[in-house]
Design a protein around this motif. Structure first.
Motif, PDB file in Angstrom:
ATOM      1  N   HIS A  23      10.265   6.296  -0.227  1.00  0.00           N
ATOM      2  CA  HIS A  23       9.279   6.448   0.987  1.00  0.00           C
ATOM      3  C   HIS A  23       7.804   7.061   0.623  1.00  0.00           C
ATOM      4  CE1 HIS A  23       7.503   7.647   4.571  1.00  0.00           C
ATOM      5  NE2 HIS A  23       8.108   6.669   5.169  1.00  0.00           N
ATOM      6  N   ALA A  24       8.130   8.372  -0.190  1.00  0.00           N
ATOM      7  CA  ALA A  24       7.018   9.155  -0.333  1.00  0.00           C
ATOM      8  C   ALA A  24       6.096   8.388  -1.280  1.00  0.00           C
ATOM      9  CB  ALA A  24       7.593  10.664  -0.557  1.00  0.00           C
ATOM     10  N   ARG A  25       6.938   7.918  -2.298  1.00  0.00           N
ATOM     11  CA  ARG A  25       6.026   7.183  -3.619  1.00  0.00           C
ATOM     12  C   ARG A  25       5.463   5.895  -3.232  1.00  0.00           C
ATOM     13  NH1 ARG A  25      10.507   6.283  -8.115  1.00  0.00           N
ATOM     14  NH2 ARG A  25       8.983   5.169  -9.042  1.00  0.00           N
ATOM     15  N   ILE A  26       5.886   5.277  -2.006  1.00  0.00           N
ATOM     16  CA  ILE A  26       5.218   4.033  -1.713  1.00  0.00           C
ATOM     17  C   ILE A  26       4.095   4.305  -0.739  1.00  0.00           C
ATOM     18  CG2 ILE A  26       5.448   2.052   0.005  1.00  0.00           C
ATOM     19  CD1 ILE A  26       6.826   1.466  -2.516  1.00  0.00           C
ATOM     20  N   ALA A  40      -1.465   3.474   5.092  1.00  0.00           N
ATOM     21  CA  ALA A  40      -0.392   4.150   4.289  1.00  0.00           C
ATOM     22  C   ALA A  40       0.932   4.026   4.886  1.00  0.00           C
ATOM     23  CB  ALA A  40      -0.484   5.292   3.644  1.00  0.00           C
ATOM     24  N   GLU A  41       0.845   4.673   6.243  1.00  0.00           N
ATOM     25  CA  GLU A  41       2.253   4.879   7.033  1.00  0.00           C
ATOM     26  C   GLU A  41       2.499   3.307   7.525  1.00  0.00           C
ATOM     27  OE1 GLU A  41       1.381   7.253  10.154  1.00  0.00           O
ATOM     28  OE2 GLU A  41       0.774   8.850   8.884  1.00  0.00           O
ATOM     29  N   GLU A  42       1.773   2.532   7.897  1.00  0.00           N
ATOM     30  CA  GLU A  42       1.949   1.011   8.440  1.00  0.00           C
ATOM     31  C   GLU A  42       2.390   0.258   7.236  1.00  0.00           C
ATOM     32  OE1 GLU A  42       1.997  -1.761  11.366  1.00  0.00           O
ATOM     33  OE2 GLU A  42       1.674   0.480  11.653  1.00  0.00           O
ATOM     34  N   PHE A  48       9.531  -1.534   3.845  1.00  0.00           N
ATOM     35  CA  PHE A  48      11.276  -1.136   3.871  1.00  0.00           C
ATOM     36  C   PHE A  48      11.567  -2.108   5.011  1.00  0.00           C
ATOM     37  CE2 PHE A  48       9.936   2.503   1.809  1.00  0.00           C
ATOM     38  CZ  PHE A  48      10.645   2.714   0.926  1.00  0.00           C
ATOM     39  N   ILE A  49      10.900  -2.623   6.056  1.00  0.00           N
ATOM     40  CA  ILE A  49      11.410  -3.645   6.909  1.00  0.00           C
ATOM     41  C   ILE A  49      11.365  -5.062   6.113  1.00  0.00           C
ATOM     42  CG2 ILE A  49      10.685  -5.002   8.769  1.00  0.00           C
ATOM     43  CD1 ILE A  49       9.498  -2.443  10.051  1.00  0.00           C
ATOM     44  N   LYS A  50      10.575  -5.387   5.184  1.00  0.00           N
ATOM     45  CA  LYS A  50      10.586  -6.421   4.426  1.00  0.00           C
ATOM     46  C   LYS A  50      11.869  -6.511   3.512  1.00  0.00           C
ATOM     47  CE  LYS A  50       7.435  -9.468   1.672  1.00  0.00           C
ATOM     48  NZ  LYS A  50       6.142  -9.583   1.454  1.00  0.00           N
ATOM     49  N   LEU A  51      11.981  -5.137   2.782  1.00  0.00           N
ATOM     50  CA  LEU A  51      12.941  -5.074   1.809  1.00  0.00           C
ATOM     51  C   LEU A  51      14.278  -5.492   2.469  1.00  0.00           C
ATOM     52  CD1 LEU A  51      14.271  -4.104  -0.769  1.00  0.00           C
ATOM     53  CD2 LEU A  51      14.326  -2.093   0.196  1.00  0.00           C
ATOM     54  N   PHE A  69       7.825  -2.039  -5.062  1.00  0.00           N
ATOM     55  CA  PHE A  69       6.138  -1.875  -5.163  1.00  0.00           C
ATOM     56  C   PHE A  69       5.497  -3.258  -5.120  1.00  0.00           C
ATOM     57  CE2 PHE A  69       7.328   2.455  -6.411  1.00  0.00           C
ATOM     58  CZ  PHE A  69       6.169   3.218  -6.076  1.00  0.00           C
ATOM     59  N   GLY A  70       5.987  -4.247  -5.546  1.00  0.00           N
ATOM     60  CA  GLY A  70       5.502  -5.673  -5.304  1.00  0.00           C
ATOM     61  C   GLY A  70       5.255  -6.024  -3.991  1.00  0.00           C
ATOM     62  N   MET A  71       6.363  -5.609  -3.241  1.00  0.00           N
ATOM     63  CA  MET A  71       6.404  -5.805  -1.712  1.00  0.00           C
ATOM     64  C   MET A  71       5.410  -5.101  -0.994  1.00  0.00           C
ATOM     65  SD  MET A  71      10.473  -6.192  -0.647  1.00  0.00           S
ATOM     66  CE  MET A  71      11.684  -7.032  -1.306  1.00  0.00           C
TER      67      MET A  71
END
Length: 174
Positions: A23-26, A40-42, A48-51, A69-71
């Motif tokens: 989470h923090a890295r993304i 960044a928050e959005e 993570f929803i997409k994941l 990171f690709g997502m």
């Protein structure tokens, strides 16, 4: 790779572990590129929803961070496109979560057309390798097999393409 398999099997605990770890890295990755905490928050949440939604098609050959990171990159591009369209139709600049330089780049330079033109102007092999990787989502190994070259040669072409695009984007953002 075990996290990927577990997530594909609907293991919410594995998903929570990946979320806690990345989470923090993304968030930092997106914040660094957009300079907007809102974006960044959005983007982080949407990533993570997409994941979770696409867990069934995750590749067990690629590491979770590469896929995640690709997502995040794709979600960021989608969010920026939506914002650019919204600004275009509003006709004025109300308070926005973007920095002025990002808004200016999106509005005045039509960033996506510039990128596409840059891609089309690349040497043929570099362009083909880049498009197969980034637009069609093929792995380095798959691309290497198509052109009968080594995966290292694929990495070289993609690296050169990304460097070329980054240098041009950096020059227009200044």
């Amino acid at each position: 790779m075990e996290h990927i398999r577990a997530i594909k099997e609907d293991d919410q605990r594995a998903f929570q572990q990946v979320y806690a770890c990345y989470h923090a890295r993304i968030y930092g990755f997106i914040l660094q590129r957009t300079k907007s905490e809102y974006v960044a928050e959005e983007v982080t949440q949407l990533t993570f929803i997409k994941l979770w939604k696409q867990r069934g098609i995750l590749s067990e050959q690629l590491s979770i961070d590469v896929q995640l990171f690709g997502m995040a990159r794709q979600v960021m591009i989608d969010v920026l496109r939506k914002e650019a369209t919204r600004f275009k139709y509003e006709g004025e600049f109300a308070e926005t979560p973007f920095t002025n330089s990002l808004i200016d780049a999106i509005e005045s330079k039509d960033l996506l057309q510039i990128l596409e033109r840059d891609i089309q102007n690349m040497p043929k092999m570099r362009r083909l390798v880049f498009e197969l990787s980034r637009k069609q989502g093929l792995s380095h190994k798959e691309i290497a097999n198509i052109f009968s070259i080594s995966p290292k040669a694929v990495e070289y072409h993609i690296g050169k393409a990304l460097l070329q695009l980054k240098q041009h984007l950096y020059s227009i953002m200044l």
